[in-house]
Design a protein around this motif. Structure first.
Motif, mmCIF file in Angstrom:
data_model
loop_
_atom_site.group_PDB
_atom_site.id
_atom_site.type_symbol
_atom_site.label_atom_id
_atom_site.label_comp_id
_atom_site.label_asym_id
_atom_site.label_seq_id
_atom_site.Cartn_x
_atom_site.Cartn_y
_atom_site.Cartn_z
ATOM 1 N N ASP B 376 0.827 -1.213 0.000
ATOM 2 C CA ASP B 376 0.000 0.000 0.000
ATOM 3 C C ASP B 376 0.860 1.261 0.000
ATOM 4 O OD1 ASP B 376 -2.598 -0.683 -0.335
ATOM 5 O OD2 ASP B 376 -3.246 -0.324 1.728
ATOM 6 N N ASN B 379 -0.700 3.668 -2.308
ATOM 7 C CA ASN B 379 -2.150 3.764 -2.268
ATOM 8 C C ASN B 379 -2.542 5.113 -1.660
ATOM 9 O OD1 ASN B 379 -4.860 3.173 -2.355
ATOM 10 N ND2 ASN B 379 -4.663 1.181 -1.341
ATOM 11 N N SER B 394 -2.903 3.570 -5.681
ATOM 12 C CA SER B 394 -3.186 2.211 -6.106
ATOM 13 C C SER B 394 -2.584 1.236 -5.116
ATOM 14 C CB SER B 394 -2.548 2.003 -7.482
ATOM 15 O OG SER B 394 -2.561 0.652 -7.848
ATOM 16 N N TYR B 395 -3.228 0.114 -4.938
ATOM 17 C CA TYR B 395 -2.485 -0.970 -4.309
ATOM 18 C C TYR B 395 -1.836 -1.763 -5.427
ATOM 19 C CZ TYR B 395 -6.270 -4.396 -5.303
ATOM 20 O OH TYR B 395 -7.192 -5.191 -5.913
ATOM 21 N N ASN B 558 -9.126 0.627 -3.455
ATOM 22 C CA ASN B 558 -9.480 -0.682 -2.935
ATOM 23 C C ASN B 558 -10.820 -1.145 -3.485
ATOM 24 O OD1 ASN B 558 -7.115 -0.566 -1.594
ATOM 25 N ND2 ASN B 558 -7.978 -0.290 0.446
#
Lengths: 217, 587
Positions: B376, B379, B394-395, B558
């Motif tokens: 993450d 993220n 983004s993951y 997510n």
């Protein structure tokens, strides 16, 4: 190339169409030193069975007009169903081959067949009744499906597509214990069709008991 | 057509998916008489999803009747206001469900919470990067509720869906092995984390060498046999693949069909009516109160179900469409940027970098249940965006969903699409490759919205929903950045070859991307920019609640299901604890 009559009872395709598809799918996934190709895997029969399925008549597609061409991003907008696309496109392609080479597609030499398929794929060959690219994309999609789908749909005969990859088919209950194990899991593939025919042994939860194999290479 | 009018009930819940099933359960628990209406057919998992028939890629990747039947209803789509929208004639980009249990019957089980910053995108971005940082036409906004208020409801959902994972943060104490970036949890996950696959291990090592922190994906496929909050027993996932877009034969996927409905269907106060397609929410003469809903049953009869409370809990599209068809809330107009219903439709971006190893083989068919390893570090707002020129994140993950042979065969770039070279590469690389995927956020924009199509109609003669959507520069920039990060991780694995697939220039409705459509009936604290208030109650008609992905004002990276389930728990609690005691506007 002489056509060998098939053991299958076809539901939709006629003889010239079967001959066309046998030749076309042999070019798309050829028989070679790695093993059987799409024709040997009964992909033509798979396509026939798909064409009489709900999908073949677009039974679950939205089919109300107006029918506009749209952009590539807007997706499939033809008013033709897969049944109609195959029928029209095979006939049109054979007409093209007769005009260019004086023989139908299935009588062309392999190299010429490859050129015609490339022409359909790129759209450089124009068919009068249907987009050549639309037909080619459908044909390739169905060929790949027919080579790798469960044999219950009529293709992937003897699970040749799965053997090519090393894909074991219906899962085994042993997978959970193997999840973090780098040892190669190599098993004789088992299909839904095998299970229906009673040709596979199952555990209590319906998972397959795979027969493990040792591969030479 | 004559309309059959039924006896009133306390509440009618439209849709039996993740949101509808939980809300119905909670309202029944509060003593209400509840009717659940579902357009799809009844499902008995032990028969409908029996082995070996669910291990059928052809069926469940494309042809299954558990997906929406477009011959009856679809959406229309265009990239921008200048185009004519055309109907989505076949399924592609996303696959909404059409059965009891909804889309969640075939969900991937990736059960991540959103990160705390995801709920305050607007405020946080303005504060950290300045007021001009968000693109000028970006309409992303705060949710009106923060992570700490939502936390108990995430926790509740995780107790219902048996989520397996390792906490990285419990009450602001950090724990190794978990996600260091997650919002504080009140306690550990109800189930242990998944095991790490050899592919996940390679990814984890590469990430660690680059200073990132890998962890196992939180997953709602059981990591052990589990009895949930509603006393339902869920079986352990066998990691047999055939998972994404497939239902589960083991009952190991938590879904309405395994985690909620078996308990709910035993309750006397609940009645489920499958094959009933709601077409309208009815209102009283002054339009301030809903009187119930009208639906068409399996035999084509028009039926009116009066109710004191109406909960719309369908897929994103139908929540918005039913509001528009029922004239509840002002439809959004992108030209004047006024109105709310249909505003802030969004999606998720994504891409992948594939790695090929000539000297190493894997077991890519073993997996499923969202077994995977993630980072993450990129993220949400976990990294500094100030020099990057985009918002969002983004993951990045290696997930092993069971590589099925039609869809999941990677070949190196430059390989012909068919023929003998294709065959050789496919055979060689099926077991010698995997992908690093990035699954990224998507902001909302002024020109991206949902409304009623002026031309195309459904099988009942009602207008289809029209989607206007395209990728914007912010998401393109983010995608390029994430691709670079994935390539960096890929290189650290030292593969023989690499390939990349990034976001397309223009959004296309053709290839499957994700069933993560959101917005259109968004929640918020301002009635001029939201359809529902912080409790997911309509600003205009106080006894209508609209729950689902439709409430997200923009999309986080997510997957949405966990947050949809959380919102159902949150909204149900507000109905039980506040609305029933004093019916009226809650905010």
């Amino acid at each position: 190339m002489p056509h060998t009559p098939s053991a299958h009872a076809y539901s939709y395709l006629n003889l010239p169409e079967i001959a066309f598809l046998d030749a076309a799918v042999s070019r798309l996934i050829p028989q070679d030193e790695l093993g059987p190709g799409a024709k040997e895997a009964d992909v033509t029969y798979y396509i026939d069975q798909q064409l009489v399925s709900v999908w073949g008549t677009h039974g679950r597609n939205y089919r109300q007009g107006p029918w506009l061409e749209g952009t590539p991003q807007q997706g499939f907008q033809s008013r033709l169903t897969p049944q109609e696309i195959y029928r029209a496109a095979i006939r049109d392609t054979n007409e093209y081959c007769l005009k260019q080479f004086n023989v139908r597609f299935d009588f062309l030499k392999e190299e010429a067949q490859l050129e015609v398929l490339k022409g359909l794929e790129s759209g450089s060959i124009l068919l009068p009744h249907v987009s050549a690219k639309l037909f080619f994309d459908l044909l390739w999609k169905n060929t790949e499906e027919g080579f790798f789908a469960d044999p219950l749909y009529g293709g992937n005969r003897d699970k040749v597509g799965w053997r090519l990859l090393g894909f074991p088919g219906v899962a085994s209950g042993a997978y959970a214990a193997h999840i973090d194990n780098p040892t190669l899991y190599q098993a004789e593939p088992v299909s839904i069709l095998d299970i229906k025919k009673g040709q596979a042994s199952l555990d209590a939860q319906g998972y397959v008991k795979h027969v493990m194999i040792r591969k030479g290479t | 057509m004559s309309i059959q009018k039924l006896k009133p009930v306390d509440a009618v819940v439209v849709g039996t998916g993740v949101a509808g099933s939980i809300i119905a359960m909670e309202l029944v628990n509060a003593g209400l008489k509840v009717v659940g209406l579902e357009r799809g057919r009844m499902i008995e998992p032990q028969h409908d999803f029996a082995m070996p028939y669910v291990h059928d890629e052809l069926k469940y990747d494309k042809h299954s009747d558990i997906f929406q039947d477009l011959s009856r209803e679809t959406i229309t789509f265009r990239n921008n206001l200048q185009q004519t929208a055309l109907p989505m004639r076949e399924l592609g980009s996303f696959k909404p469900g059409e059965i009891v249990g909804g889309t969640a019957a075939h969900w991937g089980c990736h059960a991540r919470r959103f990160l705390p910053d995801d709920f305050i995108v607007k405020t946080k971005t303005d504060e950290r990067y300045g007021k001009n940082f968000l693109p000028h036409d970006c309409t992303s906004q705060d949710w009106g509720v923060d992570y700490n208020e939502f936390e108990p409801y995430y926790d509740m959902f995780e107790q219902i869906y048996g989520v397996g994972g390792k906490a990285g943060n419990i009450n602001d104490v950090k724990f190794e092995g978990g996600n260091p970036f997650e919002g504080a949890r009140s306690r550990e996950f109800p189930n242990p984390a998944t095991l790490r696959t050899p592919m996940g291990e390679k990814f984890a090592k590469a990430c660690e060498s680059l200073g990132y922190t890998p962890f196992q994906n939180p997953a709602a496929a059981m990591t052990r046999a589990y009895v949930n909050l509603y006393k339902q027993m869920l079986g352990e996932c066998m990691r047999g693949g055939f998972c994404g877009s497939h239902p589960c034969s083991q009952g190991a996927k938590a879904s309405p069909l395994t985690a909620v409905l078996p308990a709910l269907l035993k309750r006397e106060n609940f009645e489920l009516r499958p094959l009933c397609n709601v077409i309208k929410i009815n209102k009283d003469s002054d339009g301030k109160r809903a009187t119930g809903v009208t639906y068409i049953d399996s035999q084509g009869r028009m039926v009116e179900q009066p109710a004191d409370i109406v909960v719309l809990a369908t897929y994103t599209f139908n929540n918005t469409r039913l509001l528009l068809l029922s004239d509840i809330g002002k439809p959004y107009d992108p030209v004047s940027n006024t109105g709310v219903v249909g505003r802030n439709y969004s999606y998720q971006t994504g891409g992948k970098v594939s790695v090929f190893f000539d000297d190493e083989q894997f077991n890519p068919f073993i997996g499923g249940g969202m077994i995977g390893t993630s980072i993450d570090d990129f993220n949400s707002d976990n990294f500094d965006h100030s020099q990057l020129g985009f918002v969002g994140g983004s993951y990045i993950a290696v997930q092993t969903n069971g590589a099925t042979p039609i869809k999941t065969k990677l070949i190196p770039p430059g390989t012909p699409r068919w023929g003998s070279e294709w065959k050789k590469a496919t055979a060689h690389y099926y077991r010698r490759s995997f992908s690093i995927t990035y699954h990224a956020s998507c902001q909302s924009y002024r020109g991206q919205y949902l409304d009623l199509d002026p031309t195309y109609r459904d099988a009942n003669g009602l207008p289809l929903l029209r989607m206007t959507f395209d990728w914007q520069e912010n998401e393109q920039k983010m995608s390029a950045f994430m691709r670079e990060k994935c390539e960096g991780i890929a290189k650290a694995m030292n593969p023989s070859k690499m390939g990349a697939k990034a976001v397309e220039k223009k959004y296309t409705i053709v290839p499957y991307q994700s069933t993560h459509n959101i917005g259109g009936a968004v929640m918020g604290s301002d009635p001029t920019t939201s359809v529902v208030n912080r409790y997911l109650q309509s600003w205009d008609v106080h006894n209508v609640f609209v729950v689902g992905g439709s409430a997200f004002p923009q999309n986080a990276a997510n997957p949405p299901t966990e947050t949809i389930g959380m919102l159902a728990c949150w909204s149900a609690d507000a109905i039980k604890e506040m609305y029933l005691k004093k019916p009226g506007a809650l905010a």
